[in-house]
Design a protein around this motif. Structure first.
Motif, PDB file in Angstrom:
ATOM      1  N   ILE A 122       4.362   1.775   1.859  1.00 40.55           N
ATOM      2  CA  ILE A 122       5.464   2.599   1.341  1.00 40.55           C
ATOM      3  C   ILE A 122       5.245   4.050   1.740  1.00 40.55           C
ATOM      4  CG2 ILE A 122       6.464   3.571  -0.770  1.00 40.55           C
ATOM      5  CD1 ILE A 122       6.199   0.878  -2.077  1.00 40.55           C
ATOM      6  N   ILE A 123       6.256   4.635   2.371  1.00 39.20           N
ATOM      7  CA  ILE A 123       6.264   6.061   2.686  1.00 39.20           C
ATOM      8  C   ILE A 123       7.345   6.709   1.832  1.00 39.20           C
ATOM      9  CG2 ILE A 123       6.665   7.817   4.459  1.00 39.20           C
ATOM     10  CD1 ILE A 123       5.652   5.881   6.537  1.00 39.20           C
ATOM     11  N   LEU A 172       5.447  -4.576   6.645  1.00 38.14           N
ATOM     12  CA  LEU A 172       6.711  -3.853   6.658  1.00 38.14           C
ATOM     13  C   LEU A 172       6.545  -2.440   6.101  1.00 38.14           C
ATOM     14  CD1 LEU A 172       9.117  -6.673   5.379  1.00 38.14           C
ATOM     15  CD2 LEU A 172       8.518  -6.086   7.744  1.00 38.14           C
ATOM     16  N   ILE A 173       7.072  -1.475   6.824  1.00 33.23           N
ATOM     17  CA  ILE A 173       7.071  -0.085   6.358  1.00 33.23           C
ATOM     18  C   ILE A 173       8.380   0.180   5.628  1.00 33.23           C
ATOM     19  CG2 ILE A 173       7.073   2.338   7.059  1.00 33.23           C
ATOM     20  CD1 ILE A 173       4.354   1.032   7.358  1.00 33.23           C
ATOM     21  N   VAL A 174       8.289   0.684   4.406  1.00 42.30           N
ATOM     22  CA  VAL A 174       9.457   0.960   3.562  1.00 42.30           C
ATOM     23  C   VAL A 174       9.576   2.460   3.331  1.00 42.30           C
ATOM     24  CG1 VAL A 174      10.511   0.583   1.298  1.00 42.30           C
ATOM     25  CG2 VAL A 174       9.254  -1.281   2.417  1.00 42.30           C
ATOM     26  N   HIS A 175      10.757   3.011   3.632  1.00 36.10           N
ATOM     27  CA  HIS A 175      11.069   4.398   3.281  1.00 36.10           C
ATOM     28  C   HIS A 175      11.628   4.370   1.870  1.00 36.10           C
ATOM     29  CE1 HIS A 175      12.195   8.583   4.267  1.00 36.10           C
ATOM     30  NE2 HIS A 175      13.212   8.363   3.461  1.00 36.10           N
ATOM     31  N   LEU A 216       0.856  -1.183   0.000  1.00 35.64           N
ATOM     32  CA  LEU A 216       0.000   0.000   0.000  1.00 35.64           C
ATOM     33  C   LEU A 216       0.895   1.237   0.000  1.00 35.64           C
ATOM     34  CD1 LEU A 216      -3.039   0.832   0.359  1.00 35.64           C
ATOM     35  CD2 LEU A 216      -2.632   0.752   2.830  1.00 35.64           C
ATOM     36  N   VAL A 217       0.682   2.149  -0.935  1.00 37.60           N
ATOM     37  CA  VAL A 217       1.500   3.351  -1.041  1.00 37.60           C
ATOM     38  C   VAL A 217       0.754   4.537  -0.437  1.00 37.60           C
ATOM     39  CG1 VAL A 217       2.672   4.941  -2.609  1.00 37.60           C
ATOM     40  CG2 VAL A 217       2.597   2.502  -3.139  1.00 37.60           C
ATOM     41  N   ALA A 218       1.363   5.195   0.547  1.00 36.39           N
ATOM     42  CA  ALA A 218       0.793   6.430   1.079  1.00 36.39           C
ATOM     43  C   ALA A 218       0.876   7.494  -0.012  1.00 36.39           C
ATOM     44  CB  ALA A 218       1.563   6.869   2.321  1.00 36.39           C
ATOM     45  N   PHE A 219      -0.265   8.063  -0.390  1.00 33.91           N
ATOM     46  CA  PHE A 219      -0.323   8.896  -1.595  1.00 33.91           C
ATOM     47  C   PHE A 219      -1.042  10.211  -1.337  1.00 33.91           C
ATOM     48  CE2 PHE A 219      -2.071   9.933  -5.863  1.00 33.91           C
ATOM     49  CZ  PHE A 219      -0.859  10.008  -6.542  1.00 33.91           C
ATOM     50  N   SER A 220      -0.370  11.308  -1.672  1.00 36.98           N
ATOM     51  CA  SER A 220      -0.966  12.633  -1.522  1.00 36.98           C
ATOM     52  C   SER A 220      -1.148  13.340  -2.855  1.00 36.98           C
ATOM     53  CB  SER A 220      -0.086  13.498  -0.613  1.00 36.98           C
ATOM     54  OG  SER A 220       1.170  13.745  -1.241  1.00 36.98           O
TER      55      SER A 220
END
Length: 391
Positions: free
Chosen positions: A222-223, A254-257, A120-124
């Motif tokens: 994904i951040i 898992l959080i990915v930078h 899941l991609v955090a998206f703005s």
């Protein structure tokens, strides 16, 4: 006797019409706060049954109070272990603001394995999150390539919950961007701003908390990076960074930078032939119409100049161009803004650009650095005078 600890009480998942509501009560030594996440009911099967999202949401509040945190729910032991390292970093960077606290959960367990929809991609709709979405669907980042299942746009993060009309219009534009890559857009509402944390510090953990709400259907989140790995510009104490973002993971989520090896200039050059991005990219957080770019705030101007530097000209997402006068009149009100503009100037020098607007950029940076120096000098003098007056 007054309880000097912090308690977090997650509630059972609620349904309000076609909306799922994840709610919890945060009990502080001096007040109680209700925090919540809201998601469309069609994603109810993806919602985690752990309290991990709420724990991440309130972590900075607990560190700010310096009180041990008791989570009356189920938490990932992997996450609990890594949050000790996370806290160690932040309490080292800001020892006067945050203290490392002990976190205890009523039950520790990992979530059950379920069929995955990818990451899941955090998206703005901004440059950074658009690049992360684009590189994992259209470019080849090698072994780091992720199978993107959806993008997540959070209402209440950089757009006030009261701006309902702007939210609807923004979602329509973002759906055009993600739809061009065949990626669905999931929308969420949350009220984490009521915690009154320092947003420059807490936004990475808060965003990770939002992503964790859907840990029942995705393998990770994904951040997108805000700063590149360039030594002179990387911001260690920025809320989202490559040092601590990965510590916001559970073993099943898992959080990915993502994307820190690229500068913003490189990101824009990679996307300059993506028409939906050029038409709907959203960078402004100051305009009265939040679905539009105001074309005058420091962030709008900076991104417009990057497009100019990349030879794209003025993208359709920006209704009016920026002049030398606008560049010269910019007020950069924080160290982060100064660093962002310094990186833009450094990129101009590397590209061998010496246009009039680049010279104006040099002048405005010098003026703003001098203004910051004079302001800080004045504050030091006032502090010394205050101390002397009380001797």
């Amino acid at each position: 006797m007054k309880d000097e600890q912090v308690h977090l009480w997650p509630e059972t998942l609620l349904y309000e019409g076609d909306v799922c509501v994840l709610k919890a009560t945060l009990e502080l030594p001096d007040e109680r706060k209700e925090i919540w996440f809201k998601l469309p009911q069609e994603y109810s099967s993806y919602i985690t049954d752990l309290a991990d999202p709420f724990l991440l949401a309130v972590l900075f509040t607990a560190m700010r109070y310096g009180k041990n945190l008791n989570v009356h729910g189920q938490v990932s032991p992997f996450l609990l272990e890594h949050l000790e390292e996370f806290q160690a970093a932040w309490s080292s960077w800001y020892p006067t603001l945050y203290r490392q606290v002990d976190i205890k959960a009523d039950q520790e367990r990992e979530s059950e394995l379920k069929p995955s929809q990818g990451v899941l991609v955090a998206f703005s709709g901004g440059v950074d999150s658009s690049f992360s979405l684009y590189r994992h669907t259209r470019l080849n980042p090698g072994r780091r390539k992720k199978d993107v299942g959806a993008a997540l746009f959070v209402h209440g993060f950089d757009m006030a919950l009261s701006r309902k009309e702007s939210f609807v219009k923004t979602v329509q534009k973002l759906q055009t961007i993600t739809g061009s890559l065949h990626v669905p857009l999931i929308t969420m509402e949350m009220n984490l701003k009521t915690l009154a944390d320092n947003r420059d510090h807490s936004h990475g953990a808060a965003l990770a908390g939002c992503l964790h709400t859907l840990a029942g259907g995705f393998t990770g989140g994904i951040i997108a990076s805000s700063y590149p790995y360039i030594h002179s510009h990387i911001q260690i104490g920025w809320g989202s960074n490559p040092i601590t973002d990965h510590l916001l993971s559970s073993s099943r989520f898992l959080i990915v930078h993502d994307g820190a090896e690229c500068t913003r200039f490189q990101k824009i050059k990679a996307m300059c032939h993506w028409p939906e991005f050029l038409e709907h990219v959203r960078v402004c957080i100051r305009g009265s119409q939040r679905e539009k770019n105001c074309c005058r705030c420091q962030k709008c101007v900076r991104v417009m100049l990057y497009f100019r530097l990349a030879g794209v000209g003025l993208p359709p997402a920006f209704e009016r161009d920026v002049s030398l006068r606008h560049i010269l009149s910019l007020k950069l009100n924080s160290f982060n803004q100064l660093e962002m503009y310094q990186l833009l100037l450094d990129t101009c020098m590397q590209e061998g650009r010496h246009d009039f607007w680049v010279q104006a950029l040099k002048i405005t940076l010098t003026k703003n650095r001098l203004r910051h120096w004079l302001r800080n000098r004045s504050l030091v003098k006032k502090g010394i005078a205050w101390i002397r007056a009380r001797r």
